[in-house]
Motif scaffolding. Structure first.
Motif, short mmCIF file in Angstrom:
data_model
loop_
_atom_site.label_atom_id
_atom_site.label_comp_id
_atom_site.label_asym_id
_atom_site.label_seq_id
_atom_site.Cartn_x
_atom_site.Cartn_y
_atom_site.Cartn_z
N UNK A 1 0.95 -1.27 0.01
CA UNK A 1 -0.14 -0.06 -0.03
C UNK A 1 0.85 1.23 0.11
N UNK A 2 2.10 1.18 0.93
CA UNK A 2 2.85 2.41 0.91
C UNK A 2 3.45 2.55 -0.63
N UNK A 3 3.94 1.47 -1.25
CA UNK A 3 4.76 1.62 -2.43
C UNK A 3 3.34 2.06 -3.55
N UNK A 4 2.23 1.86 -3.38
CA UNK A 4 1.33 2.47 -4.44
C UNK A 4 1.12 3.98 -4.07
N UNK A 5 1.22 4.28 -2.77
CA UNK A 5 1.19 5.86 -2.69
C UNK A 5 2.69 6.46 -3.20
N UNK B 1 6.99 -9.12 -4.05
CA UNK B 1 6.18 -9.92 -5.12
C UNK B 1 4.62 -9.12 -5.22
N UNK B 2 4.30 -8.48 -4.03
CA UNK B 2 2.99 -7.96 -4.02
C UNK B 2 2.96 -6.64 -4.77
N UNK B 3 4.17 -5.90 -4.66
CA UNK B 3 4.45 -4.57 -5.27
C UNK B 3 4.52 -5.03 -6.84
N UNK C 1 12.82 -9.47 9.88
CA UNK C 1 13.60 -9.14 11.32
C UNK C 1 12.35 -9.21 12.36
N UNK C 2 11.07 -8.76 11.76
CA UNK C 2 10.00 -8.91 12.80
C UNK C 2 9.14 -9.86 12.66
N UNK C 3 9.64 -10.77 11.87
CA UNK C 3 8.61 -12.04 11.76
C UNK C 3 7.73 -12.02 10.62
N UNK C 4 7.90 -10.92 9.54
CA UNK C 4 7.27 -10.86 8.58
C UNK C 4 7.84 -11.58 7.36
N UNK C 5 7.18 -11.67 6.15
CA UNK C 5 7.85 -12.17 4.96
C UNK C 5 8.29 -10.88 3.92
N UNK C 6 9.39 -10.48 4.15
CA UNK C 6 9.68 -9.20 3.53
C UNK C 6 9.69 -9.46 1.77
N UNK C 7 9.75 -10.60 1.36
CA UNK C 7 9.81 -10.81 -0.18
C UNK C 7 8.52 -10.98 -0.72
N UNK C 8 7.66 -11.20 0.15
CA UNK C 8 6.35 -11.26 -0.04
C UNK C 8 5.78 -9.79 -0.59
N UNK D 1 15.19 -11.48 -7.83
CA UNK D 1 15.38 -11.52 -9.40
C UNK D 1 14.43 -12.29 -9.87
N UNK D 2 13.96 -13.39 -9.37
CA UNK D 2 12.86 -14.15 -9.81
C UNK D 2 11.53 -13.53 -9.93
N UNK D 3 11.24 -12.52 -8.69
CA UNK D 3 9.87 -11.84 -8.70
C UNK D 3 10.07 -10.91 -9.82
N UNK D 4 11.18 -10.51 -10.13
CA UNK D 4 11.34 -9.40 -11.20
C UNK D 4 11.42 -8.00 -10.70
N UNK D 5 12.13 -7.89 -9.41
CA UNK D 5 12.27 -6.61 -8.93
C UNK D 5 13.47 -5.79 -10.09
N UNK D 6 13.21 -4.73 -10.33
CA UNK D 6 14.02 -3.97 -11.27
C UNK D 6 15.38 -3.83 -10.87
N UNK D 7 15.59 -3.61 -9.45
CA UNK D 7 17.03 -3.40 -9.01
C UNK D 7 17.17 -4.05 -7.50
#
Ligand code: E4P
Length: 218
Positions: A115-119, A147-149, A137-144, A177-183
Motif C-alpha cells: 500500500x505504501x508502495x502504491x502511494x 512480490x505484491x508490489x 527481522x520482525x517475523x514478516x515475509x519481506x519478499x512477499x 531477481x525471480x520476482x522481477x524486481x527492477x533493481x
C-alpha cells in the motif's frame, strides 16, 4: 536487474566499480555516518559520483517537506546521477512530488508494505525501496511485499522501479531477481557472497595443480 551497492565506503565502491559489478549506489544516513567521518557529507557524495557512472541515492535528513525539497535540490545539484532519497512519510511523499515535478529522480525509502508502495508511485517516485530484511527481522515475509508490489505495479502499468533493499543474503537476491524486481541493492558482503562457490575454488585448484605437472609456462 540492476545491481546497486549499498554502502558509502569509497574503497568498496571503487573495488566493485572497477570489476564492473555494479550499476549504481545507495546510501542512507547511517551508512554515511560511518563512512564520511568528520568530512563533509556533500563532498563525500561528490566523490562517490566520480567513482560510479550510475544512479547514486543520497538521502535527505530533514523531516518536513520544505526542508526535504531544499536538501534534495541541493544534493541533485551535485551531479546528474544523484537520486534524492526521501522517507515514506506524508512529508516525504509531498517532497517526492515536488522534486520529481522538477525533474529530479526520487527514491522513496523505508517502504514496508505494498500500500505504501502504491502511494509512492502516485507521488512520482522513480524508485521504491521495500526493506526485505527488516521485515523478516520482525517475523514478516519481506519478499512477499516485493512480490505484491511487482504484481500491483504490473497490473496498473506503474513505471516506478522496484529497488529491493535491506537484502541480507544471496537467497534474498535470487528471490528478488525471480520476482522481477527492477533493481536490488546489496551490501558489499552479500555482493561477494554471490561470487563465491566452493566448486569454483576446488575446480581452479585442480586445474592449476594439473597444469603444474606440465612444468611449462604460458
Ligand atoms: C537501502 O536503501 C538501505 O540503505 C538498506 O538496504 C538498509 O539495509 P539494512 O536494513 O540492512 O540496514
Amino acid at each position: 536487474m540492476k545491481v546497486f551497492l549499498d554502502t558509502a565506503e569509497l574503497t568498496e565502491i571503487e573495488r566493485a566499480a572497477e570489476a564492473g559489478l555494479i550499476d549504481g549506489i545507495t546510501t542512507n544516513p547511517s551508512l554515511m555516518a560511518s563512512a564520511a567521518g568528520e568530512g563533509s557529507p556533500v563532498e563525500h557524495f561528490a566523490r562517490i559520483c566520480q567513482l560510479v557512472d550510475g544512479p547514486i541515492s543520497a538521502e535527505v535528513v530533514a523531516t518536513d517537506a520544505e526542508g526535504m525539497v531544499e536538501e534534495g535540490t541541493r544534493l541533485a545539484g551535485l551531479h546528474d546521477n544523484i537520486v534524492v532519497k526521501v522517507p515514506l512519510t506524508e512529508d516525504g511523499l509531498r517532497a517526492c512530488r515536488r522534486l520529481s515535478g522538477n525533474g529530479i529522480p526520487v527514491n522513496v525509502t523505508l517502504c514496508f508494505s505494498a500500500n505504501q508502495a502504491m502511494l509512492a508511485a502516485k507521488a512520482g517516485a522513480t524508485y521504491i525501496s521495500p526493506f526485505v530484511g527488516r521485515l523478516d527481522d520482525v517475523g514478516q515475509n519481506g519478499m512477499e511485499v516485493v512480490a505484491q508490489i511487482r504484481e500491483i505495479y504490473d497490473e496498473y502499468g506503474v513505471e516506478t522501479q522496484i529497488l529491493a533493499a535491506s537484502l541480507r543474503h544471496p537467497r534474498h537476491v535470487l528471490q528478488a531477481m525471480l520476482i522481477g524486481a527492477d533493481c536490488a541493492t546489496l551490501p558489499p558482503k552479500v555482493l561477494y557472497q554471490l561470487l563465491k562457490h566452493p566448486l569454483t575454488d576446488q575446480g581452479l585448484e585442480r586445474f592449476l595443480a594439473d597444469w603444474k605437472t606440465l612444468g611449462q609456462e604460458l
